[in-house]
Design an enzyme around this catalytic site. Structure first.
Site, mmCIF file in Angstrom:
data_model
loop_
_atom_site.group_PDB
_atom_site.id
_atom_site.type_symbol
_atom_site.label_atom_id
_atom_site.label_comp_id
_atom_site.label_asym_id
_atom_site.label_seq_id
_atom_site.Cartn_x
_atom_site.Cartn_y
_atom_site.Cartn_z
ATOM 1 N N TYR A 1 -18.562 12.414 -14.147
ATOM 2 C CA TYR A 1 -18.490 13.555 -15.059
ATOM 3 C C TYR A 1 -17.170 13.623 -15.822
ATOM 4 C CZ TYR A 1 -22.414 15.209 -12.240
ATOM 5 O OH TYR A 1 -23.616 15.321 -11.585
ATOM 6 N N ARG B 1 0.805 -1.221 0.000
ATOM 7 C CA ARG B 1 0.000 0.000 0.000
ATOM 8 C C ARG B 1 0.839 1.274 0.000
ATOM 9 N NH1 ARG B 1 -4.605 0.189 4.431
ATOM 10 N NH2 ARG B 1 -4.956 -1.833 3.427
ATOM 11 N N HIS C 1 -8.171 -4.257 -7.766
ATOM 12 C CA HIS C 1 -7.930 -3.545 -6.504
ATOM 13 C C HIS C 1 -9.181 -3.595 -5.626
ATOM 14 C CE1 HIS C 1 -5.278 -0.882 -4.265
ATOM 15 N NE2 HIS C 1 -6.278 -0.043 -4.039
#
Length: 733
Positions: A127, A37, A83
């Site tokens: 968007y 990570r 993921h």
């Protein structure tokens, strides 16, 4: 010892010490955080989430030439296939890869609102649209040619790359930051052209030192520009050890105006500093009177950054204004360098500049060899098939007859032309029309071309020198594709002590500091002749009246033993009631103000406690830099006064008085002090300092001052019990 017992009904119970269970599980969590990570891989510079985003977009064929797709689609692909974490974290990582103010070489071409340097967040993923940039393509080039290892995804439904081929040193080019358990990483961005030149130097001279590399890579190159003022010695040490930092300043220019006036224009802000918060910070400095040289700040930015700083006076030098603001605001920041990465074996360790570049080059050599072996296998297979075609072409009519008429054409072809099964299958899979149109020249031309390529690849894989030459050639092509001028200027280290303190430019004006009984403080211009005319809030009254100058520092003694420092220029105007002192200093609610003095350099103060202890303290040592002040006296402070004489007079609650030379008191910076007067009951009621030539004074019950001519009768040794003073004596002030 862990004991496993099988209960009579269902499940399994594991009996083990709690400390052992927690330790083992927390260690597993910590290792997972470090390796999966927070820390980037030294070879491609990616953490797993970024690598998975890149690979997913590659699989979706979102190359620079294709149309962009919705980010929501990309995030969904990454989350569903590679993921298994929240969509918000994936989208946040994707957005950062697209921000040209966060990435020196953006890897995602974002269309829509992807945030800005003011700190505004990106639009929702439904968007915005995205695709890969040419830089990202260079990092992925060769991934379909068995150049890197793959591993199963979290659900074993697919495979993902363990590392990307990485056509350029992305770790250093775009930098990285992250916090794991017990370790962190912070790597600044650099210029790819300089990094590749440094790699070329290591290829030509593997023994080159970090000092040699710093001649090519003089320091970080941040996407937002700025000026690095760290100094080459510090940068060299950071690159040698992998730990250090770099001071980064805003870029500014002086803009001349009419009538001899000028202003400063900020054109570049330090890396990771939000412009909107920087403006708020500067405005707060003006409002709180902490930036005496700055008159106004405003934002005139459009596409480019343009912050306007107006000086308070045109007589101020712009360099002095900026030096003061560099100290007080985020116009100067220190970017930490902690090159903590995962090496090729997945082990976290701190690497220097040379080690990082060496690890990248070794990775490129592995990629080159694996890609070459993959290509060799493909060429050998194709040559084998062309050999079969050449044999068939010698008697093409017979081959066509066998295919058309024989019941088992494969066996017949193998027997007649001495072919292998692979060659026979290839000929049978070829359409008769194409087979009939075969030309010997075409077959031979392709065969010769592939044979030549095969010989070159075999020579490449067997020669280390040729491999490094090929890597250098590839890197030069990448350098040409990504070449851009340096944005961050590398300047010499700046010695801030060479500049005059901003306080020196505060106009020296006479003021009177007014502190009310309830703690409201203000500054009136000039001298207050009649304190009775001063107005206070209802129920409040005058506490302290101190003549001073705007350039003075005020020393405020509190009953809890602390002494606070406030600049007189920062006090509110005397027109109103002022502002609460507790907003300016961290004064405890139960503490009272004992005295307020204007600081005099090299002067000394007498500090005394209610228990009858005290000492002399140099004023220069009492100045505090923080709101919390400085703890000077251990105990409840009773008095704080300037030493203006050679004797001390004390009076206790028992009305006994003692006089002794002030030389008997020690000089200390802080502590409890020594006993001033010995009391059987009660404590210290009052204390004063006087000169033996003029003698002391005391105040009677009516508030009138009385001369004390026979004071020598009370002269004694420090810590004595003293004796009854003149009739009516209770205090000296």
């Amino acid at each position: 010892m862990t004991v496993h017992t099988n209960p009579p009904q269902g499940g399994r119970i594991v009996e083990e010490p709690m400390a052992e269970a927690l330790s083992r599980r927390y260690l597993a969590y910590a290792l997972s955080t470090i390796t999966n990570r927070a820390l980037p891989d030294v070879r491609d510079g990616f953490k797993p989430v970024h690598r998975r985003i890149m690979y997913a977009m590659h699989q979706m064929r979102l190359n620079p030439q294709s149309a962009a797709r919705k980010c929501a689609k990309v995030v969904g692909e990454v989350m569903g296939g590679y993921h298994p974490h929240g969509d918000a974290s994936i989208y946040e990582a994707l957005v950062r890869l697209a921000q040209d103010f966060a990435q020196r070489y953006p890897l995602v071409d974002g269309q829509g609102n992807f945030g800005n340097i003011d700190g505004d967040s990106a639009a929702a993923m439904r968007y915005t649209e995205c695709k890969l940039t040419p830089a990202a393509v260079l990092l992925l080039e060769g991934i379909d040619q068995d150049s890197v290892d793959f591993r199963p995804t979290y659900d074993d439904q697919d495979e993902e790359p363990m590392v990307l081929p990485a056509g350029f040193p992305n770790l250093l080019a775009n930098g990285s930051s992250g916090i794991a358990v017990g370790m962190a990483t912070s790597i600044p961005p650099h210029n790819v052209g300089e990094l590749i030149d440094a790699c070329q130097l290591l290829i030509d001279r593997p023994e080159a030192t970090t000092a040699d590399l710093v001649q090519i890579v003089p320091g970080p190159d941040f996407p937002t520009g700025g000026v690095s003022v760290e100094g080459q010695a510090s940068i060299l040490e950071a690159y040698e050890t992998g730990r250090g930092g770099v001071r980064l300043r805003a870029q500014w220019v002086k803009e001349e105006l009419e009538r001899g006036t000028w202003r400063v224009v900020i054109t570049e802000v330090p890396y990771q500093v939000q412009k909107s918060k920087l403006i708020e910070q500067l405005a707060d400095l003006i409002e709180n009177k902490k930036a005496p040289l700055l008159g106004d700040v405003r934002d005139e930015s459009a596409e480019d950054i343009r912050l306007i700083l107006e000086p308070k006076s045109r007589t101020i030098e712009p360099e002095m204004l900026m030096e003061s603001l560099f100290k007080l605001s985020d116009l100067e920041v220190r970017f930490p360098i902690n090159m903590n990465v995962l090496d090729a074996t997945g082990t976290p360790r701190v690497m220097g500049l040379k080690e990082c570049l060496r690890a990248f080059l070794d990775h490129r050599r592995v990629v080159l060899n694996r890609r070459s072996q993959w290509r060799i296998a493909r060429i050998e297979k194709r040559l084998h098939l062309l050999e079969g075609l050449r044999l068939v072409f010698l008697n093409l009519d017979e081959a066509i007859r066998i295919i058309r008429e024989e019941e088992h054409p494969k066996a017949a072809l193998i027997a007649h032309f001495n072919l292998t099964e692979l060659q026979a299958d290839f000929i049978l899979d070829t359409r008769l029309r194409q087979l009939a149109r075969l030309e010997e020249m075409v077959i031979q031309e392709e065969y010769d071309k592939l044979a030549e390529e095969l010989a070159g690849l075999q020579a490449l894989t067997s020669s280390e020198a040729k491999q490094w030459k090929a890597i250098g050639k590839e890197l030069q092509a990448v350098r040409k594709a990504l070449l851009s001028p340096r944005r961050t200027i590398i300047a010499d280290a700046v010695d801030s002590s060479a500049f005059v303190a901003p306080e020196a430019f505060i106009p020296r004006e006479a003021i009177t500091v007014i502190l009310s009984d309830r703690g409201w403080i203000r500054a009136a211009r000039g001298k207050v002749d009649d304190p009775s005319e001063l107005k206070f809030k209802e129920g409040d009254k005058l506490g302290f009246l101190v003549p001073a100058y705007t350039t003075d520092k005020l020393l405020i003694g509190a009953s809890d033993g602390r002494i606070f420092t406030i600049g007189a220029d920062k006090l509110a105007s005397g027109r109103g009631h002022g502002e609460p002192l507790r907003l300016m200093i961290d004064l405890d609610e139960k503490a009272d103000i004992i005295n307020v003095l204007a600081h005099e350099p090299n002067a000394k103060l007498l500090v005394a406690s209610a228990a009858g202890y005290g000492f002399v303290a140099p004023e220069n040592d009492l100045l505090a830099q923080k709101r919390g002040g400085k703890q000077v006296l251990n105990g409840d402070m009773k008095a704080m006064m300037r030493v203006t004489g050679d004797h001390i007079v004390t009076i206790g609650d028992n009305i006994k008085t003692l006089i002794f030379p002030i030389a008997e008191l020690p000089e200390m910076g802080r502590g409890k002090g020594v006993r001033l007067q010995n009391f059987k009951q009660g404590g210290l009621a009052d204390v004063a300092v006087f000169n033996s030539e003029t003698g002391p004074e005391w105040v009677d019950g009516g508030g009138r001052k009385r001369k004390w001519d026979d004071w020598r009768d009370w002269l004694g040794k420090r810590a004595g019990a003293g004796r009854q003073g003149p009739r009516g004596m209770r205090k000296f002030r």
